[in-house]
Design an enzyme around this catalytic site. Structure first.
Site, PDB file in Angstrom:
ATOM      1  N   THR A   1      83.068  66.328  73.604  1.00 48.33           N
ATOM      2  CA  THR A   1      81.650  66.533  73.937  1.00 48.33           C
ATOM      3  C   THR A   1      81.586  67.322  75.246  1.00 48.33           C
ATOM      4  O   THR A   1      81.605  68.537  75.235  1.00 48.33           O
ATOM      5  CB  THR A   1      80.892  65.198  74.027  1.00 48.33           C
ATOM      6  OG1 THR A   1      81.600  64.300  74.895  1.00 48.33           O
ATOM      7  CG2 THR A   1      80.743  64.556  72.657  1.00 48.33           C
TER       8      THR A   1
ATOM      9  N   LYS B   1      89.445  62.142  73.481  1.00 50.19           N
ATOM     10  CA  LYS B   1      88.344  62.844  74.109  1.00 50.19           C
ATOM     11  C   LYS B   1      87.745  61.926  75.161  1.00 50.19           C
ATOM     12  O   LYS B   1      87.744  60.703  75.029  1.00 50.19           O
ATOM     13  CB  LYS B   1      87.288  63.283  73.092  1.00 50.19           C
ATOM     14  CG  LYS B   1      86.517  62.180  72.408  1.00 50.19           C
ATOM     15  CD  LYS B   1      85.316  61.639  73.150  1.00 50.19           C
ATOM     16  CE  LYS B   1      84.381  62.737  73.596  1.00 50.19           C
ATOM     17  NZ  LYS B   1      83.257  62.144  74.403  1.00 50.19           N
TER      18      LYS B   1
ATOM     19  N   THR C   1      88.104  55.035  77.495  1.00 46.79           N
ATOM     20  CA  THR C   1      88.713  56.108  76.729  1.00 46.79           C
ATOM     21  C   THR C   1      87.738  56.938  75.941  1.00 46.79           C
ATOM     22  O   THR C   1      88.038  58.062  75.598  1.00 46.79           O
ATOM     23  CB  THR C   1      89.748  55.551  75.742  1.00 46.79           C
ATOM     24  OG1 THR C   1      90.264  56.623  74.971  1.00 46.79           O
ATOM     25  CG2 THR C   1      89.140  54.558  74.813  1.00 46.79           C
TER      26      THR C   1
ATOM     27  N   GLU D   1      84.130  64.458  84.739  1.00 47.17           N
ATOM     28  CA  GLU D   1      83.015  65.379  84.938  1.00 47.17           C
ATOM     29  C   GLU D   1      82.885  65.757  86.415  1.00 47.17           C
ATOM     30  O   GLU D   1      82.653  64.902  87.268  1.00 47.17           O
ATOM     31  CB  GLU D   1      81.730  64.757  84.401  1.00 47.17           C
ATOM     32  CG  GLU D   1      81.742  64.658  82.885  1.00 47.17           C
ATOM     33  CD  GLU D   1      80.604  63.880  82.289  1.00 47.17           C
ATOM     34  OE1 GLU D   1      80.371  64.026  81.077  1.00 47.17           O
ATOM     35  OE2 GLU D   1      79.947  63.118  83.026  1.00 47.17           O
TER      36      GLU D   1
END
Length: 409
Positions: free
Chosen positions: A164, A188, A199, A281
């Site tokens: 994503t 991911k 996770t 992020e």
């Protein structure tokens, strides 16, 4: 969704992930949320494959998590396929969400000639939106036709399809010593990463013959040492899922190589977990927080996690500010025993505090020089016992806000 640059902590390239005999992979663009990229991944397993799972402890679980738990209980740990979509988490969607998962499992089962309850389903993306199952159905024919052995290029495509806000695909593998078998996996995750489980999604495979109970025991232990030891932002997802599938295609039983299987599984899960942190992020620094001298290992982990989750610590790291007083504050709020007057702290090789006081001769310049790098080590000894643990995290930058403020736009 706001376009983001590849993390500065990303590996130079997707590694060579070993082929696992018996696993076939395919990806497709279903247009669930994204355009111009694959967003569905299908993994086919031989009949009789063992599958084990570890799932989020969130009380607001997504429908695919509920389905997987039920399916694994129904089959006593057997599976024929795993289908994953990105862009839509199918979470907080009520009864319609569960019907969507069941529909997808039935569609995949018919296409592969397998029972629906042997199809494991995972979804990741936006919460609270109905899953457009028709788009997955529309992509299913191409997925089945495109199934091919899980070679290095197939692993990379599969890892990219399940992402994503990820800025790079994540894969890892390791040989099982003394055998021809391998453990390989993809994952991911970039944000909403915290223990229980940290996770988002990970799928690990081996061609060793492993019975379901052994697979469950090995996976649970490995997750505790890897995915449950990382944190990006202290948020736990509704969809966190790790699945371990054992095809048995190598013909070599795990009972004769159990220690080697555990070692290979640990190597893969820890590698994937670290890659998730490196893709945190907005992250610019990979941070290892080690705590020693705690009452026990669980206490050490709790203290390390509190330090790793502290916004004040993480923003200081982003600025390369050797403000170790913020580490002291985090230790103090962890709710675990710590002797203030025996507390010692290191930033890299530079000891900042000793015996509850600033260390004579402490050089803030040397500590700052360490923080200017992108691989950071923090070490704290709390002086009350023999417990120790490590947790891995990243710094907190303006990039985190930019990514999450624009996640749905």
């Amino acid at each position: 969704m706001t376009e983001v640059k590849v993390s500065p902590l990303a590996p130079e390239a997707f590694g060579v992930v070993s082929t696992v005999a018996g696993v076939r992979l395919a990806t497709a663009a279903a247009g669930i949320r994204y355009s111009g990229r694959d967003d569905v991944m299908l993994a086919e397993l031989p009949s009789g494959s063992s599958v084990a799972g570890v799932f989020t402890r969130s009380l607001c679980t997504a429908a695919p998590v509920d389905w997987c738990k039920h399916a694994l209980a129904t089959t006593s740990g057997r599976g024929r396929a795993i289908i994953v979509n990105s862009g839509n988490a199918n979470a907080f969607t009520g009864a319609a969400g569960y019907r969507a998962v069941q529909h997808t499992a039935e569609s995949v089962g018919r296409a592969l000639g397998a029972p629906a309850h042997e199809v494991l389903v995972a979804s990741t993306g936006v919460i609270g939106e109905d899953l457009p199952t028709g788009r997955i159905d529309g992509a299913l024919g191409g997925l089945v036709a495109g199934l091919a052995p899980a070679d290095p290029s197939a692993w990379e495509a599969a890892a990219a399809a399940i992402g994503t806000t990820d800025t790079f695909p994540k894969g890892a593998s390791a040989p099982v010593a003394g055998t021809s078998a391998h453990v390989a996996g993809i994952a991911k995750g970039s944000g909403m990463i915290a223990p229980d489980m940290a996770t988002m999604l990970a799928f690990v495979f081996t061609d060793l013959a492993v019975d379901p109970q052994t697979a469950r025991e090995c996976l649970a232990a490995s997750v505790e040492r890897s995915f449950n030891r990382i944190t990006v932002d202290s948020d736990t997802s509704t969809s966190d899922t790790v699945l371990l599938a054992a095809t048995g295609t190598s013909g070599q039983p795990a009972t004769l190589h159990l220690a080697d299987l555990r070692a290979a599984l640990d190597a893969v899960t820890l590698d994937l977990a670290h890659q998730i942190v490196r893709d945190g992020e907005g992250a610019t620094k990979f941070v290892a927080v080690t705590v020693t001298g705690a009452a026990d290992d669980a206490a050490a982990e709790a203290i390390a996690r509190t330090v790793a989750d502290s916004p004040l610590v993480k923003t200081a790291l982003a600025a390369s500010d050797a403000n170790w007083g913020r580490i002291v504050a985090a230790v103090g709020k962890a709710g675990q025993r710590a002797d203030r007057d025996r507390l010692s702290i290191w930033i890299g090789d530079e000891q900042c505090a000793d015996g509850g006081l600033p260390r004579p001769g402490y050089s803030e310049q040397r500590a700052t020089e360490h923080l200017l790098g992108d691989e950071i080590e923090l070490w704290v000894d709390v002086g009350v016992g023999d417990g120790e643990a490590a947790v891995w995290t990243c710094d907190l930058t303006h990039g985190y806000i930019d990514i999450n403020a624009g996640y749905r736009t």
